[in-house]
Design a protein around this motif. Structure first.
Motif, PDB file in Angstrom:
ATOM      1  N   LYS A 108     -45.542  12.782  51.129  1.00  0.00           N
ATOM      2  CA  LYS A 108     -46.751  12.000  50.866  1.00  0.00           C
ATOM      3  C   LYS A 108     -46.516  10.512  51.088  1.00  0.00           C
ATOM      4  O   LYS A 108     -47.285   9.841  51.782  1.00  0.00           O
ATOM      5  N   ASN A 109     -45.454   9.999  50.486  1.00  0.00           N
ATOM      6  CA  ASN A 109     -45.166   8.569  50.652  1.00  0.00           C
ATOM      7  C   ASN A 109     -44.788   8.236  52.092  1.00  0.00           C
ATOM      8  O   ASN A 109     -45.126   7.158  52.603  1.00  0.00           O
TER       9      ASN A 109
ATOM     10  N   GLN B 180     -46.220   1.528  63.958  1.00  0.00           N
ATOM     11  CA  GLN B 180     -46.001   1.721  62.521  1.00  0.00           C
ATOM     12  C   GLN B 180     -45.268   3.026  62.256  1.00  0.00           C
ATOM     13  O   GLN B 180     -44.396   3.098  61.382  1.00  0.00           O
ATOM     14  N   ILE B 181     -45.601   4.082  62.982  1.00  0.00           N
ATOM     15  CA  ILE B 181     -44.898   5.360  62.815  1.00  0.00           C
ATOM     16  C   ILE B 181     -43.415   5.202  63.124  1.00  0.00           C
ATOM     17  O   ILE B 181     -42.540   5.685  62.395  1.00  0.00           O
TER      18      ILE B 181
ATOM     19  N   GLU C 203     -37.400   6.283  56.829  1.00  0.00           N
ATOM     20  CA  GLU C 203     -37.860   6.636  55.484  1.00  0.00           C
ATOM     21  C   GLU C 203     -38.218   8.102  55.348  1.00  0.00           C
ATOM     22  O   GLU C 203     -38.751   8.517  54.307  1.00  0.00           O
ATOM     23  N   CYS C 204     -37.971   8.889  56.373  1.00  0.00           N
ATOM     24  CA  CYS C 204     -38.266  10.327  56.304  1.00  0.00           C
ATOM     25  C   CYS C 204     -37.470  10.958  55.165  1.00  0.00           C
ATOM     26  O   CYS C 204     -36.263  10.741  55.040  1.00  0.00           O
TER      27      CYS C 204
ATOM     28  N   ALA D  85     -29.316  11.426  56.991  1.00  0.00           N
ATOM     29  CA  ALA D  85     -29.118   9.980  56.923  1.00  0.00           C
ATOM     30  C   ALA D  85     -27.633   9.660  56.900  1.00  0.00           C
ATOM     31  O   ALA D  85     -26.850  10.282  56.157  1.00  0.00           O
ATOM     32  N   LEU D  86     -27.227   8.714  57.730  1.00  0.00           N
ATOM     33  CA  LEU D  86     -25.819   8.331  57.775  1.00  0.00           C
ATOM     34  C   LEU D  86     -25.368   7.677  56.479  1.00  0.00           C
ATOM     35  O   LEU D  86     -24.270   7.908  55.995  1.00  0.00           O
ATOM     36  N   VAL D  87     -26.241   6.885  55.897  1.00  0.00           N
ATOM     37  CA  VAL D  87     -25.933   6.202  54.646  1.00  0.00           C
ATOM     38  C   VAL D  87     -27.043   6.528  53.660  1.00  0.00           C
ATOM     39  O   VAL D  87     -28.231   6.321  53.959  1.00  0.00           O
TER      40      VAL D  87
END
Length: 865
Positions: A428-429, A480-481, A487-488, A606-608
């Motif tokens: 959602k976010n 924007q996408i 942030e996925c 995510a790497l970090v």
């Protein structure tokens, strides 16, 4: 703000919690908070007044527009929201929740220990078009307030996690709706949960008064617009939904000729006992305050539980069903849920024997049930096994896919449906950050784009301008996408990574005939774009990105943008179904490398790991969650299970109860297949309903239910349920402030077919008994209060006298199973003493022949079997 919890002390010390948020302050409350300003003595003669004051009366009225309603439609701009600090403190056996404005002004003090769980619930987004709002509904004797108001308290939190955490913590100090002996090991016998779904779809004949003549009103499901000899009037209309006299939701304003289309859905959950639902239709005018057009009165007790009812409902003006004028119809779709929830131990091994997606497939294909998918997903999320179930199903679907890869993940299968729900749970976010702000700008600016030459007849220059406009907004949305790709959520990354690896593993050995090397990327975009981002661009109101259905020109613009983004997600810059879409080829060619990079990022871990932000709000939220876990450890089973699980506010026993009830309901109309797994599950559902019947009947009012089924075998082994006292009333939940709580009501049992009952009892005990419906209170004598400030209330529904039949108290008649919407069961009405509603004179003119009005024809809303 050190934690005062003392491990060495046998009793915990009082604790305090602070949270910064925003509180909604109505005009009336704000006026009481302001200090009185001494008035200067002025000459009362008009000749001494300044000339500007005499000439600017209309301007001064316009400035007062914000005080017409407490929850003004313009409140979403933030004019009524004030920054506040809330302090939750334990006072002995009680709990106080103080709300401070400007850090020093005590706005209100709520006694949480006097509230019920249903008094603390999430506010619908449509009230303020702000998410993460929590409402506290408390009476005057349950709080202290400087304004002596009965308005609910609304709080806006900084994030969804904060809103859910504080909602759960506040409920831990309130009383759940639990029935039975509080001294038992489970803390009671059962609890009750209620929910209402309302879909406000469209209206017709709005503003056209029709008294009922010799022919009954036609409000069946047909879509014709019978306007008679009246002319259509241009109206700006919106609806407000009142539940138990409390404004709970509202639609957007739609401009139409008496036939608005809203298509807005509302979900009101964790509700108190049903009383009444009213949908008030308003007309909005420029420079004038909104006026009431009419009201749809709905008796929730008349609805069969768990089933959708759809049809045209009459809009009545006059304040009552007995003396009113029909001024139009609204098409509604409603579903009323009310479930008896047992302790979670009763649901052990209910769905654990198989993959949850296998259950979903059997329910949809064999039992034809399509409305419980969300409940199954919620249980899987609560048990943290949803991803594992999806991985297992994805392995099967890829291995069993046909040789052609063109249809991979393109069908409407159980896997694709589950993945859609998974992305809606966790993304959602992410969706809001990707396209939310840009979509709202398009809607707010009424961007109209048309690049089809057959539809745009304004000439080549206008067509070129529209092409430039389309390219501009496609680039805006894509930028924007792409900017928020990192942030996925982790859950979506893991899912996309698994899908990409499965496709790579299979099709590396089997090269596709056309040599498509981008198949693994397309498998990711098939979910991320085709089933998530692109549908949100097409229908942003369904994803909470904008209020209401966009206007038709804006919908066309969003459709063209969605086509371009979908072509980019397919990694195809040349093929288009429509020739006029070739104008976006330059955008596609420039953005293809970025799209490949985007798909790689969202399908890789995510790497970090993102470091948690050590803000004051985050610290307060974690501290509140820790205190909630400590409080729940000392609670009885039913009381602990009544508090929703964080972070998604899930209630596993409730979800399982809804599934079991739906299976039993469907089994009465559909022959059960000879499947061992389904038959075993059906037997477990039947046993759960027997347990619920047994527990409910033991504590029901004397004489309300004249039968008592034998205890099921599972219940005999557990602790016996509580019995009513000598007066027949339910034993209230033990608490230090039980005398201050509202009197508990015993509940009836869910519907069953295998029990015998007296002849006069209803065939559905969840709806009616020989003494009326115990699950839902009857109508009260109070009117629907559609105003928040008495001085500015339109003289309409709320001003009608109760003697004229304003929403009379109705006794339940057995049986009561609504089959369709009609007008043959509303009590007879009397014509109003005047010629008609005053607002109709300005819309259509007064009726020509009031003597032709007769009574006895408008009799009801629901047809009974």
């Amino acid at each position: 703000m050190a934690d005062a919890w003392t491990q060495s002390s046998p009793r915990r010390s009082p604790r305090e919690f602070f949270v910064s948020l925003e509180v909604y302050v109505s005009n009336k409350a704000a006026a009481a908070l302001r200090k009185p300003v001494p008035r200067k003595k002025v000459d009362k003669r008009e000749s001494s007044r300044p000339l500007s004051i005499l000439a600017d009366d209309n301007q001064r009225k316009v400035k007062e527009k914000t005080s017409w309603l407490s929850l003004a439609r313009g409140s979403s701009t933030g004019d009524h929201w004030r920054q506040a600090t809330c302090r939750l403190s334990e006072e002995g056996e009680g709990c106080l929740f103080n709300v401070y404005i400007e850090e020093t002004i005590l706005f209100q003090c709520v006694y949480l220990h006097l509230l019920n769980h249903t008094d603390i619930r999430l506010a619908d987004r449509s009230l303020f078009f702000r998410k993460d709002c929590v409402g506290i509904h408390c009476a005057a004797d349950q709080r202290w307030s400087a304004t002596l108001t009965t308005e609910p308290l609304y709080f806006a939190f900084s994030s969804t996690e904060a809103a859910n955490t504080w909602l759960a913590l506040l409920r831990s100090y309130a009383a759940p709706e639990v029935y039975g002996k509080a001294s038992s090991a489970e803390g009671g016998t059962y609890r009750i949960w209620r929910q209402v779904e309302v879909s406000c779809q469209s209206g017709r004949n709005i503003g056209m008064p029709r008294m009922v003549g010799d022919t009954p009103l036609h409000i069946s499901g047909s879509g014709d617009h019978d306007r008679g000899d009246n002319e259509a009037v241009d109206l700006d209309l919106f609806c407000e939904i009142y539940f138990n006299n409390i404004l709970s939701g509202r639609t957007v304003v739609k401009k139409s000729l008496g036939s608005p289309d809203w298509h807005e859905n509302f979900l009101f959950t964790d509700l108190p006992p049903f009383e009444k639902l009213a949908i008030v239709l308003w007309r909005e005018k420029k420079l004038l305050k909104p006026s009431v057009v009419g009201t749809v009165y709905i008796a929730l007790t008349n609805f069969r539980r768990g089933e959708y009812v759809e049809g045209w409902f009459p809009v009545l003006y006059g304040g009552s069903t007995a003396a009113s004028v029909q001024v139009g119809q609204i098409r509604l779709k409603l579903k009323v849920d009310e479930e008896v929830i047992l302790p979670q131990a009763a649901y052990s091994k209910t769905l654990n024997s198989r993959n949850y997606l296998d259950w979903m497939n059997d329910f949809e294909s064999k039992l034809k049930m399509k409305n419980i998918t969300g409940e199954l997903v919620a249980v899987a999320v609560a048990k943290d096994i949803l991803l594992d179930s999806v991985f297992e199903q994805a392995d099967r679907e890829v291995d069993g896919a046909p040789t052609s890869h063109n249809t991979l993940f393109r069908g409407n299968t159980v896997l694709t449906k589950t993945v859609e729900l998974l992305m809606s749970w966790y993304g959602k976010n992410f969706l809001e950050a990707s396209i939310g702000s840009t979509i709202r700008r398009i809607c707010a600016e009424n961007v109209a784009i048309e690049v089809d030459p057959s539809k745009n007849t304004r000439g080549p220059r206008d067509l070129e301008r529209n092409v430039e406009l389309l390219l501009h907004w496609c680039q805006e949305i894509w930028d924007q996408i792409y900017a928020v790709r990192a942030e996925c959520p982790t859950e979506m990354r893991r899912l996309f990574e698994r899908l990409r690896h499965l496709v790579e593993k299979r099709y590396k050995r089997r090269n596709p005939p056309d040599g498509n090397r981008d198949l693994h990327w397309q498998s990711v975009s098939a979910f991320c774009f085709l089933r998530f981002i692109v549908p949100a661009i097409l229908h942003p109101h369904l994803f909470g990105l904008c209020p209401g259905l966009p206007d038709l020109p804006v919908q066309r613009s969003l459709t063209l943008i969605a086509k371009a983004i979908q072509s980019l997600a397919n990694l195809n810059s040349t093929a288009h179904k429509e020739g006029f879409m070739k104008c976006v080829n330059p955008f596609l060619e420039d953005s293809l490398p970025a799209m490949v990079d985007y798909l790689l990022v969202v399908s890789s871990p995510a790497l970090v790991a993102p470091s948690p932000q050590n803000t004051e709000d985050t610290y307060a939220r974690h501290r509140a969650a820790k205190a909630l876990r400590e409080r729940m450890q000392g609670m009885r089973d039913l009381h602990r299970e009544a508090i929703p699980l964080l972070p998604h506010l899930l209630d596993v026993p409730r979800h399982l109860t809804v599934i079991a009830s739906a299976v039993l309901r469907q089994s009465r109309t559909t022959t059960l297949p000879q499947d061992p797994a389904l038959l075993n599950f059906y037997n477990r559902c039947s046993d759960l309903e027997q347990q619920a019947l047994y527990r409910v009947s033991r504590i029901a009012n004397r004489g309300a239910i004249h039968f008592e089924p034998p205890p099921p075998r599972h219940l005999v082994e557990s602790s016996p349920p509580a019995t009513p006292d000598s007066s027949g009333a339910t034993t209230p939940v033990a608490s230090s402030s039980s005398s201050a709580r509202r009197q508990a009501r015993p509940m009836t049992a869910p519907t069953v077919q295998y029990l015998s009952r007296p002849r006069e009892a209803s065939s559905d005990p969840s709806l009616s008994t020989s003494q009326g419906n115990l699950h839902s209170r009857g109508f009260s004598s109070s009117q629907v209060d559609i105003s928040a400030e008495p001085a500015s209330t339109p003289p309409s529904t709320s001003d009608a006298s109760h003697e004229g039949g304003s929403w009379p108290v109705r006794k339940r008649l057995p049986p009561s199973h609504p089959r369709s919407i009609s007008t043959d069961s509303i009590p007879s009405y009397r014509p109003p003493p005047t010629g008609g509603p005053p607002f109709l004179d300005t819309l259509q003119g007064s009726p020509e022949d009031t003597g032709r009005w007769k009574k006895g024809f408008l009799r009801g809303i629901l047809v009974r079997k």
